[in-house]
Enzyme design. Structure first.
Site, short mmCIF file in Angstrom:
data_model
loop_
_atom_site.label_atom_id
_atom_site.label_comp_id
_atom_site.label_asym_id
_atom_site.label_seq_id
_atom_site.Cartn_x
_atom_site.Cartn_y
_atom_site.Cartn_z
N LYS A 13 38.68 33.72 36.19
CA LYS A 13 38.24 32.69 37.15
C LYS A 13 37.04 33.17 37.97
O LYS A 13 36.06 32.45 38.12
CB LYS A 13 39.39 32.32 38.11
CG LYS A 13 40.66 31.83 37.43
CD LYS A 13 41.71 31.39 38.43
CE LYS A 13 42.25 32.51 39.30
NZ LYS A 13 43.04 33.52 38.58
N ARG A 87 47.26 27.50 45.14
CA ARG A 87 48.22 28.26 44.34
C ARG A 87 49.63 27.72 44.50
O ARG A 87 50.54 28.23 43.85
CB ARG A 87 48.22 29.72 44.79
CG ARG A 87 47.34 30.67 43.96
CD ARG A 87 47.44 32.01 44.61
NE ARG A 87 47.16 33.16 43.81
CZ ARG A 87 45.98 33.77 43.72
NH1 ARG A 87 44.93 33.27 44.32
NH2 ARG A 87 45.86 34.88 43.04
N ARG A 126 40.34 47.02 35.21
CA ARG A 126 39.22 46.32 35.86
C ARG A 126 38.60 47.09 37.03
O ARG A 126 39.31 47.68 37.84
CB ARG A 126 39.78 44.98 36.36
CG ARG A 126 38.82 44.06 37.02
CD ARG A 126 39.34 42.66 37.01
NE ARG A 126 40.40 42.40 37.96
CZ ARG A 126 40.87 41.19 38.23
NH1 ARG A 126 40.38 40.14 37.60
NH2 ARG A 126 41.83 41.02 39.10
N ARG A 160 40.68 47.14 42.74
CA ARG A 160 41.60 46.49 43.67
C ARG A 160 42.94 47.21 43.67
O ARG A 160 43.45 47.56 42.60
CB ARG A 160 41.81 45.03 43.26
CG ARG A 160 40.63 44.16 43.60
CD ARG A 160 40.72 42.78 43.01
NE ARG A 160 42.03 42.15 43.13
CZ ARG A 160 42.25 40.88 42.86
NH1 ARG A 160 41.25 40.10 42.47
NH2 ARG A 160 43.45 40.37 42.97
N ARG A 171 52.34 39.28 40.51
CA ARG A 171 51.35 38.21 40.58
C ARG A 171 51.56 37.19 39.45
O ARG A 171 51.41 35.99 39.65
CB ARG A 171 49.92 38.80 40.49
CG ARG A 171 49.51 39.51 41.77
CD ARG A 171 48.47 40.58 41.55
NE ARG A 171 47.16 40.06 41.22
CZ ARG A 171 46.19 40.80 40.66
NH1 ARG A 171 46.40 42.08 40.38
NH2 ARG A 171 45.04 40.26 40.40
P1 AMP Z 1 43.06 36.85 43.88
O1 AMP Z 1 41.83 37.59 44.29
O2 AMP Z 1 42.82 35.37 43.74
O3 AMP Z 1 43.73 37.44 42.69
O4 AMP Z 1 44.09 37.01 45.10
C1 AMP Z 1 44.57 38.27 45.49
C2 AMP Z 1 45.81 38.11 46.36
O5 AMP Z 1 45.48 37.38 47.54
C3 AMP Z 1 46.95 37.32 45.73
O6 AMP Z 1 47.77 38.12 44.89
C4 AMP Z 1 47.69 36.84 46.99
O7 AMP Z 1 48.41 37.91 47.59
C5 AMP Z 1 46.53 36.50 47.92
N1 AMP Z 1 46.06 35.11 47.73
C6 AMP Z 1 44.82 34.72 47.31
N2 AMP Z 1 44.71 33.38 47.28
C7 AMP Z 1 45.93 32.91 47.67
C8 AMP Z 1 46.44 31.59 47.82
N3 AMP Z 1 45.71 30.51 47.54
N4 AMP Z 1 47.73 31.48 48.26
C9 AMP Z 1 48.48 32.55 48.54
N5 AMP Z 1 48.05 33.82 48.40
C10 AMP Z 1 46.78 34.00 47.97
#
Ligand code: AMP
Length: 215
Positions: A13, A87, A126, A160, A171
């Protein structure tokens, strides 16, 4: 034009969102990036969410909806790419209301379909350029041998803390439990389109371009 990129962790994404930013002048709204920025700058909210994120669990709807609301209300853009948001169903409802309030529409929800077995390998290898966010992978796209980013020339890379196998499993579970119902939600609204996220980056971009040209 406003779109959502939907898919499990590691679907690509962020990579596709950055390409759309470069090609179409759209603005990427990644709640993950916003939360990581809050952590790096040491805000109270950043400190509160750090453990939850490291474990791979979702932060509260209230926090992420607040972040998105602020951006939608203040940023003037040719269009938003929602990356990693919504989400949950509550977030999807809130986004619909926020866009309506601004007189905006949601033009496409693009689901990036990827085999589960491919995801863990993608995520655990990554790294990204600390400056421009270019994504590298230990096996499929190693960092250049001279130690500088191929896109911007910076020499700092990061990984990360949640890109490890344990957090990844959490996740993925959160994706199937809380996020995958959004596929049916947007399908019923006539907004869902799926693309093959297993194809190479160029081919996925081309498929997304076709979707956007039709939207
Ligand atoms: P991402 O970078 O999108 O993979 O997000 C990393 C982490 O941030 C996720 O595993 C969640 O802990 C938190 N997070 C990001 N976006 C959301 C969302 N829309 N709702 C809830 N938690 C989020």
């Amino acid at each position: 034009m406003n779109i959502i990129l939907l898919g499990p962790p590691g679907a690509g994404k962020g990579t596709q969102a950055r390409r759309l930013v470069d090609d179409r002048n759209m603005v990427q709204l990644s709640t993950g990036d916003m939360l990581r920025a809050a952590q790096s700058s040491g805000t109270e909210m950043g400190k509160r969410v750090a453990d939850v994120m490291a474990r791979g669990e979702l932060v509260t709807d209230e926090i992420v909806i607040g972040l998105i609301e602020e951006q939608i209300e203040t940023v003037d853009a040719a269009g938003f790419i929602f990356d990693g948001f919504p989400r949950t169903l509550a977030q999807a409802d809130a986004l619909g209301e926020l866009l309506e309030k601004e007189g905006e529409t949601l033009d496409a929800v693009i689901e990036m379909k990827v085999d589960d077995e491919a995801l863990v390998a993608r995520v655990t290898g990554r790294s990204t350029c600390a400056n421009c966010g270019e994504v590298y992978h230990d096996e499929t796209k190693p960092q250049p041998a001279d130690g500088t980013c191929a896109k911007c020339g910076a020499s700092e890379f990061k990984r990360r803390p949640d890109d490890n196998e344990d957090s990844f499993r959490t996740r993925l579970l959160a994706y199937y439990r809380d996020t995958s119902p959004l596929i049916g939600y947007y399908y019923a609204k006539g907004q869902h389109v799926a693309v093959d996220g297993m194809a190479d980056i160029e081919a996925v971009s081309a498929e997304i371009k076709e979707v956007l040209d039709r939207a």
